[in-house]
Design an enzyme around this catalytic site. Sequence first.
Site, PDB file in Angstrom:
ATOM      1  N   PRO A 241    -104.592  75.514 105.748  1.00  0.00           N
ATOM      2  CA  PRO A 241    -104.147  74.882 107.005  1.00  0.00           C
ATOM      3  C   PRO A 241    -103.020  73.889 106.764  1.00  0.00           C
ATOM      4  CG  PRO A 241    -106.550  74.846 106.815  1.00  0.00           C
ATOM      5  CD  PRO A 241    -106.026  75.296 105.492  1.00  0.00           C
ATOM      6  N   GLU A 463    -115.910  51.302  89.180  1.00  0.00           N
ATOM      7  CA  GLU A 463    -114.524  51.769  89.149  1.00  0.00           C
ATOM      8  C   GLU A 463    -113.889  51.535  87.777  1.00  0.00           C
ATOM      9  OE1 GLU A 463    -113.290  53.531  91.365  1.00  0.00           O
ATOM     10  OE2 GLU A 463    -114.752  53.228  92.955  1.00  0.00           O
ATOM     11  N   ASP A 537    -119.514  61.240  93.410  1.00  0.00           N
ATOM     12  CA  ASP A 537    -119.296  61.709  92.037  1.00  0.00           C
ATOM     13  C   ASP A 537    -120.278  62.807  91.669  1.00  0.00           C
ATOM     14  OD1 ASP A 537    -117.312  59.833  91.795  1.00  0.00           O
ATOM     15  OD2 ASP A 537    -118.615  58.319  90.915  1.00  0.00           O
TER      16      ASP A 537
END
Length: 688
Positions: A241, A463, A537
Site C-alpha cells: 500500500p 533502552e 520485543d
Amino acid sequence: MNENNDKKSDNGFGKPKNGKPKFNYMWIYALLAILIIGLQFFGSWGESPKQIGWGEVKTMVTNQDIERLVLVNKEFAEIYIKKEKFKLDKYKNLKPTDSFGASRPQFVYNIGSVETFEKDFAEIQQGVEKPVYIENLTRRNVWGDALSWILPVALLVGAWFFIMRMMSRGSGGGGQIFNIGKSKAQLFDKDTHVNVNFSDVAGLDEAKVEIMEIVDFLKNPKKYTTLGGKIPKGALLVGPPGTGKTLLAKAVAGEAKVPFFSLSGSDFVEMFVGVGASRVRDLFKQAKEKSPCIIFIDEIDAIGRARGRNQITGANDERENTLNQLLTEMDGFATNAGVIILAATNRADILDRALLRAGRFDRQILVELPDLEERKAIFKVHMKPLKTDISVDSDFLAKQTPGFSGADIANVCNESALIAARRNKAEIGRQDFIDAIDRIVGGLEKRNKIISPQEKKVIAFHEAGHAATSWMLEFAHPLVKVTIVPRGKALGAAWYLPEERQITTFEQMFDELTATLAGRASEEIIFGKVSTGALNDLEKVTKQAYAMVVYFGLNKEVGNVSYYDSTGQQEYSFSKPYSEATAELIDQEIKKIVEKAYERAKTILTENRDKLEQLADILLKKEVIFREDLENIFGKRPFDEHLIADMKSVTDIGAGDAGAVAEVEQPQVKHEVAGAEPDKGSPDEKPK
C-alpha cells in the site's frame, strides 16, 4: 476531478458554481402540502361566528331577531339574523355575508341533547306571531374525509420512493432503481481529461517503462502490428500500500488520450443478486463502443479472490459470479479488441489463478517500496509546493526515510508544513522535517505523561540494553537514537540504521534477536526482575524465530524444509501442513533459539555492566541520546566502517538537539510498552 464535474459540482451552499440554483423536487411536495392545508382551512379564513348561550337565544327568539336556525350534524345550531335587524346597535358590528358574498351565520349555539333543545325551543316560541322552524343539516368535511384516506396512501407511496431512491442512489445510471445493473465506472475522455502525467510520478522507473509501452501502443499501434505483435490485454499492478499504483493509473489516463474507465472492485458488489455480473457486462459493453480504451479496476481483490475457498454460500456466490463474468469478458468466446485492462492490488497472492493467466493479465508489474534514489525523486515532487529554506535537502531526507512508501513521504512533507505553521515560521526548515519523521514513525511526544521515577529508570535501562548490545554485535543494526520520552503508546523508542540487504543469514538474524531481547535482559541484570515493557520485543522475537524454523529452513533439527505456502491456501485450512510430532519439535526449537539469544544478551551486558549503567545514567539526564554518546562510552563500532560517511551527515546535527533523528528505517522502530499493539515493523510471518 474533471473540469466539467467541477463546474457542475455544488459549492457547499446549495448552489452550483455557475450560480444557477438547483431544481429540487422537494419544492413540489412542499407546495402540494401547503395547498392541501390551505384548502382544508379555506372556510375558516374569515371571521368565525360568535358563541352564545341559551339566554341570548331565548332573547333573540322573543324579539323575533332570528331569520333561520340550522341544526348542523345534531351538534350545534347556526343562527342567522334578519337583515333589517343589523341596524340595531347590538348587531351593527356583525356581517350578513362573508368575503365572497355568501350568507353566513352570525351566532353559534352548542346544543347538548337534540330532543331537549327542540322541546325548549318550541316552548319559547309559544305565542310568537312568526315562529322559526329548525332546519336540520348534515354537513361533511370533504377535505378532511379525503385526507383521512389520501394521506396514509401518500405516506406509503412517499416512503416507497424514498427507500428506492436511497437504495439506488449509489447504483449509477441516474440513481434509478431500474438502472442498478448499470456500470458505475467513471469515464475520462477528451472532454473530462486527467491532469496527471508520468512526470508527476517520481521513482517507479521500471514500472513506468512497461506502462508507457501500453500507452505507446494505443498512440502508435502500427509500430507493433506491422511486426505481427499484439498488445497485452491486461496489466496487473502489484505492490505494498502507498507505493503509487493508483497514481500510475492516473498517469496512464492523462497520457493515453483515449477513453479511460475507472472504478473500484467494490463497485461491482451490491446487495442484489446478479448485479455484479450485470455491471461487468455493461462496463465492457460501454468499453467496446469506445474502443480503443482502457479499463482500470482498483483493488481488484474485492472480486478477484480465488474461487472455492469459502464453502459458505451467500455473498461469496455473488462474488464468484461476478468474477466468472469478468473472466469471460476479459478473454472468453467473444474477443474484446481494443480494450485494455489495468488493475491494482496489494494482495496478488489471493487472486484466482484463472485471472492471472496469460491472455487476461499478461503482465504483473511489481511496484515496490522506493530505494534511496527514488525516495529522493519523490521528495522533490512533494516539496515543490512547499516553502522551504536552504537547510532542506532532499538527499538528506531520503537517507532518513528507508522503508517509507510514496504515501509516507507525502505525509512527511505535509506534516512538516503543519509543524512549521504551528511554530509560526515563514519557511519549513530541516528540523521540521526531522520532527515530522519522528512524529510519523514513533507517534506524538507525550512529555506530560505521568511516569514514576522508578518506571523511568526501568525504561532507561531497558533502552540502554538495546543500545549497548546492538552496538557490540556485528550484524545487529547499529543504534542511532534512543529516547525515553513517551511517544504514542510507547514509553521508549529506539531508531536504528539498517543495512539494506536482499538475503539474510542465520548469524545476522540471531544477532538481531539478541539485540531485541537485550532490553529485558538489562532489566533482569540490574533489577533482578523483569516487567511487561518487553511485550513488543517478545512478539517480534517469537515471529522471527518461527520464520527461521518453519519458513527459512535455518534450523538443523527441523532440517531444510519450509512450510511456507505462497498460494495462501493454508489461510483456509484447519490443519497444519506438518504432524503433531513436528509441531512439538518446532516449538522446542523456537524456544531454544529465543532462550539462547536471551542468555547471550545477558552475558554481553553482564560483561559490560559498568558501561551499561553509565549509558543509562546519561539517558536519564538527557532523555534523548545519539550515536556519539555511545562512541564516548564504548568507542567506535568496528563493524560498520563503511557506514561512517553516511552517518556523519546525521551526527553533525548534535546530540543536544532533542528533536533530531538519525538514519531511521521505519520498520525498525522499537516500542517498549506493556500491552502495546504491534507496530509497522513487526516481522511478517511470511517471507517476501
